[in-house]
Write a protein that holds these residues in place. Sequence first.
Motif, PDB file in Angstrom:
ATOM      1  N   LEU A 130     -10.226  -2.997  -0.906  1.00  0.00           N
ATOM      2  CA  LEU A 130      -9.015  -2.964   0.322  1.00  0.00           C
ATOM      3  C   LEU A 130     -10.124  -4.132   1.554  1.00  0.00           C
ATOM      4  O   LEU A 130      -9.167  -4.721   1.615  1.00  0.00           O
ATOM      5  CB  LEU A 130      -9.002  -1.851   0.854  1.00  0.00           C
ATOM      6  N   GLN A 147       1.012  -1.037   0.114  1.00  0.00           N
ATOM      7  CA  GLN A 147      -0.695   0.059  -0.087  1.00  0.00           C
ATOM      8  C   GLN A 147       1.392   1.162  -0.347  1.00  0.00           C
ATOM      9  O   GLN A 147       0.785   2.333  -0.443  1.00  0.00           O
ATOM     10  CB  GLN A 147      -1.230  -0.098   0.920  1.00  0.00           C
ATOM     11  N   LEU A 174      -1.397  -1.672   9.798  1.00  0.00           N
ATOM     12  CA  LEU A 174      -1.067   0.153   9.148  1.00  0.00           C
ATOM     13  C   LEU A 174       0.011   1.000   9.439  1.00  0.00           C
ATOM     14  O   LEU A 174       0.827   1.594   9.327  1.00  0.00           O
ATOM     15  CB  LEU A 174      -2.213   0.486   8.411  1.00  0.00           C
ATOM     16  N   THR A 191       1.980   1.902  -3.016  1.00  0.00           N
ATOM     17  CA  THR A 191       1.188   1.997  -4.515  1.00  0.00           C
ATOM     18  C   THR A 191      -0.019   3.528  -3.981  1.00  0.00           C
ATOM     19  O   THR A 191      -0.150   4.622  -5.214  1.00  0.00           O
ATOM     20  CB  THR A 191      -0.805   1.396  -3.909  1.00  0.00           C
ATOM     21  N   PHE A 192      -0.202   4.095  -3.231  1.00  0.00           N
ATOM     22  CA  PHE A 192       0.151   5.716  -2.803  1.00  0.00           C
ATOM     23  C   PHE A 192       1.101   6.482  -2.408  1.00  0.00           C
ATOM     24  O   PHE A 192       0.286   7.347  -3.364  1.00  0.00           O
ATOM     25  CB  PHE A 192      -1.474   5.768  -1.518  1.00  0.00           C
ATOM     26  N   VAL A 211      -8.489   0.019  -5.586  1.00  0.00           N
ATOM     27  CA  VAL A 211      -7.438  -0.883  -3.885  1.00  0.00           C
ATOM     28  C   VAL A 211      -8.487  -0.655  -2.946  1.00  0.00           C
ATOM     29  O   VAL A 211      -8.807  -0.959  -2.117  1.00  0.00           O
ATOM     30  CB  VAL A 211      -5.957  -0.230  -4.602  1.00  0.00           C
ATOM     31  N   CYS A 212      -9.270   0.874  -2.811  1.00  0.00           N
ATOM     32  CA  CYS A 212      -9.357   1.278  -1.755  1.00  0.00           C
ATOM     33  C   CYS A 212     -10.555   0.260  -1.996  1.00  0.00           C
ATOM     34  O   CYS A 212     -11.189   0.233  -0.003  1.00  0.00           O
ATOM     35  CB  CYS A 212      -9.498   2.483  -1.436  1.00  0.00           C
ATOM     36  N   ALA A 220      -5.260   2.933  -7.442  1.00  0.00           N
ATOM     37  CA  ALA A 220      -5.464   3.220  -5.874  1.00  0.00           C
ATOM     38  C   ALA A 220      -7.375   3.201  -4.959  1.00  0.00           C
ATOM     39  O   ALA A 220      -6.878   2.994  -4.108  1.00  0.00           O
ATOM     40  CB  ALA A 220      -3.971   4.886  -5.280  1.00  0.00           C
ATOM     41  N   SER A 241      -7.650  -6.841   2.632  1.00  0.00           N
ATOM     42  CA  SER A 241      -6.877  -7.261   3.419  1.00  0.00           C
ATOM     43  C   SER A 241      -6.860  -8.910   4.095  1.00  0.00           C
ATOM     44  O   SER A 241      -6.295  -9.588   5.178  1.00  0.00           O
ATOM     45  CB  SER A 241      -7.198  -6.760   4.851  1.00  0.00           C
TER      46      SER A 241
END
Length: 477
Positions: A331, A157, A349, A160-161, A327-328, A324, A335
């Motif tokens: 998530l 992550q 995180l 990615t972000f 991906v959110c 992104a 996860s």
Amino acid sequence: MTSCFRRLTTGPTPPSGPAQSRQRSTADILSLPLKRISINQQPGILLRSSRQHSRSFIIEAVEPGDRSGGGNEAEKAGPCACLVGDQTVGGVVESIDRTVEINGKRTISGSDSRSKEDRAVEVAVAAAVTVVLGVGNRVLYKLALLPLKHYPFFLAQLATFGYVIVYFTILHIRHRAGIVTDEMLSMPKAPYILVGLLEALGAATGMAAGAILSGASIPILSQTFLVWQILLSTIFLGRRYKVNQLLGCFLVAVGVIITVASGPSAGSLREAGIFWSLLMMFSFFLQAADTVLKEVIFSDAAKQLKGGSVDLFVINSYGSAFQALFVCLLLPFMSKLWGIPFSQLPNYLKDGAVCFLNIGSLSSGCDGAPLLPLLFVIVNMGFNISLLHLLKISSAVVSSLASTFSVPIAVYVFTLPLPYLGVASSLPTGFVAGAIVLVLGLLIYAWTPSRKWCRLDFWSQIIIGKRRRRRMLTLSL
């Protein structure tokens, strides 16, 4: 072959009429330097087109004052006119690739051959940079997971972000500098949304299969990426591959499989089961579709920008932003694939960030952070940019071959005494044999047949008779 004879004038000439003041198309301009030769015969230049059924142009060079015919030479020349004084060539000159014969010596057009050579050098340099960065990307990913061995999802992550911030910062700077134009930014965003979706789904399915698969199975299954690219390029781009290119791609994949499968974890592919293997191959299908889609974006951008080219960071920035976003949305699912309950994700995180920064009491066992993870993120970003640049100037298959070639080199690098890794791994028994097959595949793919065979279809060389083949070769010259 049709021939025509025209008198040409070298040097500056005064305008001889309104006909010479007409605007000439830049596609019809030809500059021919005159070289005086002390021989008895009249100096001349013979132009021959490389296409079949072309015309020959015999050009007689005379001084400006030696216009025996008088009047407007361009008007008298007819449909195959050549006028050096006005630098005008008649409309029958079609091909840029021309053979110029001066006093019996044939030479290829210098600008055209130089441009091809420059393009080949550019592709070779870009491929070499991609291979080097690909090796560094694979090695540093392994090193970055040493301090973050309990937080691999955090590292994913972070990349990615983090890319969204870095790419848009670079895009803003390039836009301020005038490199990125408003026309590039106003292009339709639908393709970028699809790029982000494919990359997010490819990452999600790859994570799901990678949690089960281990050892040499993932590099072996990754060779389907090349197969998907060839298939998708044929369907959506209309590209046709020669037999030597298909054979070269096949040998490259076989070489990587031999190199990796001879290692100690070669049996993990059979132990994982067919479902997870198919899921991993599907993830590489999504990644191959992503690269082919980017090639389509470059092609469409050239039409929309009237011959221009869209900047790399436009595609990288918007593609990463939409990735992104998806991906959110994925998530909770992603996860869970990593074995992290969604309710515990904020604490996970937070602990990952503490380990990444290597501060506080929770940072024990995080030696090497944040240097190694940052190095991985930087090199991975450079690898993605170089891969997209290579895709822009060549094709999806060439970029895939460069990425594939980095696999056996990375396997060899892991046998060296790298820091933080401790005892180096041993070289697989089939490494040399696999590397030889891989290099042979690259050579076969890059091999270009001689010119007289290029115009013949492969199957025609086998089926047609000897007399028919000789006749076709004569016509192709």
